[in-house]
Design a protein around this motif. Structure first.
Motif, PDB file in Angstrom:
ATOM      1  N   ALA A   1       0.834  -1.208   0.000  1.00  0.00           N
ATOM      2  CA  ALA A   1       0.000   0.000   0.000  1.00  0.00           C
ATOM      3  C   ALA A   1       0.868   1.258   0.000  1.00  0.00           C
ATOM      4  O   ALA A   1       0.584   2.211  -0.740  1.00  0.00           O
ATOM      5  CB  ALA A   1      -0.936  -0.003   1.211  1.00  0.00           C
ATOM      6  N   ASP A   2       1.929   1.256   0.789  1.00  0.00           N
ATOM      7  CA  ASP A   2       2.852   2.397   0.821  1.00  0.00           C
ATOM      8  C   ASP A   2       3.505   2.603  -0.536  1.00  0.00           C
ATOM      9  O   ASP A   2       3.611   3.734  -1.020  1.00  0.00           O
ATOM     10  CB  ASP A   2       3.936   2.204   1.893  1.00  0.00           C
ATOM     11  CG  ASP A   2       3.381   2.249   3.307  1.00  0.00           C
ATOM     12  OD1 ASP A   2       2.222   2.686   3.496  1.00  0.00           O
ATOM     13  OD2 ASP A   2       4.121   1.853   4.231  1.00  0.00           O
ATOM     14  N   TYR A   3       3.941   1.540  -1.145  1.00  0.00           N
ATOM     15  CA  TYR A   3       4.583   1.616  -2.465  1.00  0.00           C
ATOM     16  C   TYR A   3       3.615   2.150  -3.512  1.00  0.00           C
ATOM     17  O   TYR A   3       3.954   3.041  -4.281  1.00  0.00           O
ATOM     18  CB  TYR A   3       5.100   0.236  -2.871  1.00  0.00           C
ATOM     19  CG  TYR A   3       5.750   0.220  -4.219  1.00  0.00           C
ATOM     20  CD1 TYR A   3       7.098   0.525  -4.386  1.00  0.00           C
ATOM     21  CD2 TYR A   3       5.005  -0.094  -5.374  1.00  0.00           C
ATOM     22  CE1 TYR A   3       7.692   0.512  -5.629  1.00  0.00           C
ATOM     23  CE2 TYR A   3       5.589  -0.103  -6.620  1.00  0.00           C
ATOM     24  CZ  TYR A   3       6.947   0.192  -6.761  1.00  0.00           C
ATOM     25  OH  TYR A   3       7.521   0.180  -7.988  1.00  0.00           O
ATOM     26  N   ASP A   4       2.394   1.578  -3.535  1.00  0.00           N
ATOM     27  CA  ASP A   4       1.390   2.017  -4.514  1.00  0.00           C
ATOM     28  C   ASP A   4       1.044   3.498  -4.327  1.00  0.00           C
ATOM     29  O   ASP A   4       0.898   4.229  -5.307  1.00  0.00           O
ATOM     30  CB  ASP A   4       0.134   1.153  -4.406  1.00  0.00           C
ATOM     31  CG  ASP A   4       0.364  -0.290  -4.852  1.00  0.00           C
ATOM     32  OD1 ASP A   4       1.401  -0.549  -5.507  1.00  0.00           O
ATOM     33  OD2 ASP A   4      -0.484  -1.144  -4.539  1.00  0.00           O
ATOM     34  N   ALA A   5       0.918   3.915  -3.075  1.00  0.00           N
ATOM     35  CA  ALA A   5       0.616   5.330  -2.810  1.00  0.00           C
ATOM     36  C   ALA A   5       1.759   6.220  -3.286  1.00  0.00           C
ATOM     37  O   ALA A   5       1.524   7.280  -3.888  1.00  0.00           O
ATOM     38  CB  ALA A   5       0.371   5.543  -1.317  1.00  0.00           C
ATOM     39  N   ALA A   6       2.982   5.815  -3.047  1.00  0.00           N
ATOM     40  CA  ALA A   6       4.137   6.601  -3.491  1.00  0.00           C
ATOM     41  C   ALA A   6       4.208   6.671  -5.011  1.00  0.00           C
ATOM     42  O   ALA A   6       4.555   7.712  -5.573  1.00  0.00           O
ATOM     43  CB  ALA A   6       5.434   5.989  -2.933  1.00  0.00           C
ATOM     44  N   GLN A   7       3.836   5.596  -5.689  1.00  0.00           N
ATOM     45  CA  GLN A   7       3.845   5.577  -7.150  1.00  0.00           C
ATOM     46  C   GLN A   7       2.773   6.507  -7.721  1.00  0.00           C
ATOM     47  O   GLN A   7       2.981   7.165  -8.740  1.00  0.00           O
ATOM     48  CB  GLN A   7       3.631   4.147  -7.681  1.00  0.00           C
ATOM     49  CG  GLN A   7       4.775   3.202  -7.382  1.00  0.00           C
ATOM     50  CD  GLN A   7       6.082   3.672  -7.975  1.00  0.00           C
ATOM     51  OE1 GLN A   7       6.174   3.974  -9.147  1.00  0.00           O
ATOM     52  NE2 GLN A   7       7.104   3.777  -7.136  1.00  0.00           N
ATOM     53  N   GLN A   8       1.622   6.561  -7.053  1.00  0.00           N
ATOM     54  CA  GLN A   8       0.555   7.449  -7.515  1.00  0.00           C
ATOM     55  C   GLN A   8       0.911   8.915  -7.296  1.00  0.00           C
ATOM     56  O   GLN A   8       0.504   9.774  -8.060  1.00  0.00           O
ATOM     57  CB  GLN A   8      -0.754   7.119  -6.803  1.00  0.00           C
ATOM     58  CG  GLN A   8      -1.373   5.830  -7.294  1.00  0.00           C
ATOM     59  CD  GLN A   8      -2.674   5.532  -6.565  1.00  0.00           C
ATOM     60  OE1 GLN A   8      -3.026   6.198  -5.594  1.00  0.00           O
ATOM     61  NE2 GLN A   8      -3.398   4.540  -7.056  1.00  0.00           N
ATOM     62  N   ASN A   9       1.674   9.198  -6.244  1.00  0.00           N
ATOM     63  CA  ASN A   9       2.049  10.574  -5.931  1.00  0.00           C
ATOM     64  C   ASN A   9       3.297  11.038  -6.683  1.00  0.00           C
ATOM     65  O   ASN A   9       3.626  12.211  -6.650  1.00  0.00           O
ATOM     66  CB  ASN A   9       2.292  10.727  -4.409  1.00  0.00           C
ATOM     67  CG  ASN A   9       1.016  10.532  -3.628  1.00  0.00           C
ATOM     68  OD1 ASN A   9      -0.076  10.796  -4.118  1.00  0.00           O
ATOM     69  ND2 ASN A   9       1.159  10.054  -2.398  1.00  0.00           N
ATOM     70  N   ALA A  10       3.942  10.123  -7.349  1.00  0.00           N
ATOM     71  CA  ALA A  10       5.189  10.489  -8.082  1.00  0.00           C
ATOM     72  C   ALA A  10       4.901  11.143  -9.417  1.00  0.00           C
ATOM     73  O   ALA A  10       3.946  11.070 -10.047  1.00  0.00           O
ATOM     74  CB  ALA A  10       6.042   9.231  -8.311  1.00  0.00           C
TER      75      ALA A  10
END
Length: 123
Positions: free
Chosen positions: A114-123
């Motif tokens: 979830a942390d990784y996916d959120a970071a990818q969406q915010n990048a």
């Protein structure tokens, strides 16, 4: 334990075995048989939710590798049972350890994803 050294041949052989026994369906068959001892083909199929074709391929490969034995009975319709060999049982112990690790770490893995996916969406 045998030393595999740096020989390309050893690595290729190890890669071949790990690819065969490391696929999803093989591991699930090993886990199912480790827990029950003996299962019929259709029991495995229902238990795992796998297609007949994929289960047939997987069982054939596990039998070829010496991890599973197949016993066919001359009944109508034919009855076929599968069971782990001694080699399959020893592999089942390693699979059980991996399975327990996965169970113990599911929450942490879900959080990391979830942390990784959120970071990818915010990048």
């Amino acid at each position: 334990m045998k030393d595999i050294g740096h020989c390309t041949t050893s690595c290729d052989r190890i890669k071949d075995v790990l690819a065969r026994i490391g696929d999803k369906w093989s591991l699930l068959v090993i886990i199912a048989l480790k827990g029950t001892g003996v299962m019929r083909f259709n029991e495995l199929k229902r238990h795992l939710g796998v297609s007949q074709r994929m289960l047939s391929i997987t069982l054939r490969e596990l039998e070829r590798d010496g991890l599973v034995t197949r016993t066919a009975y001359p009944t109508v319709p034919p009855t076929v049972e599968y069971q782990l060999t001694t080699l399959g049982e020893s592999f089942g112990m390693a699979v059980r350890t991996l399975s327990q690790w996965a169970i113990d770490n599911l929450d942490e893995i879900d959080t990391a994803r979830a942390d990784y996916d959120a970071a990818q969406q915010n990048a």
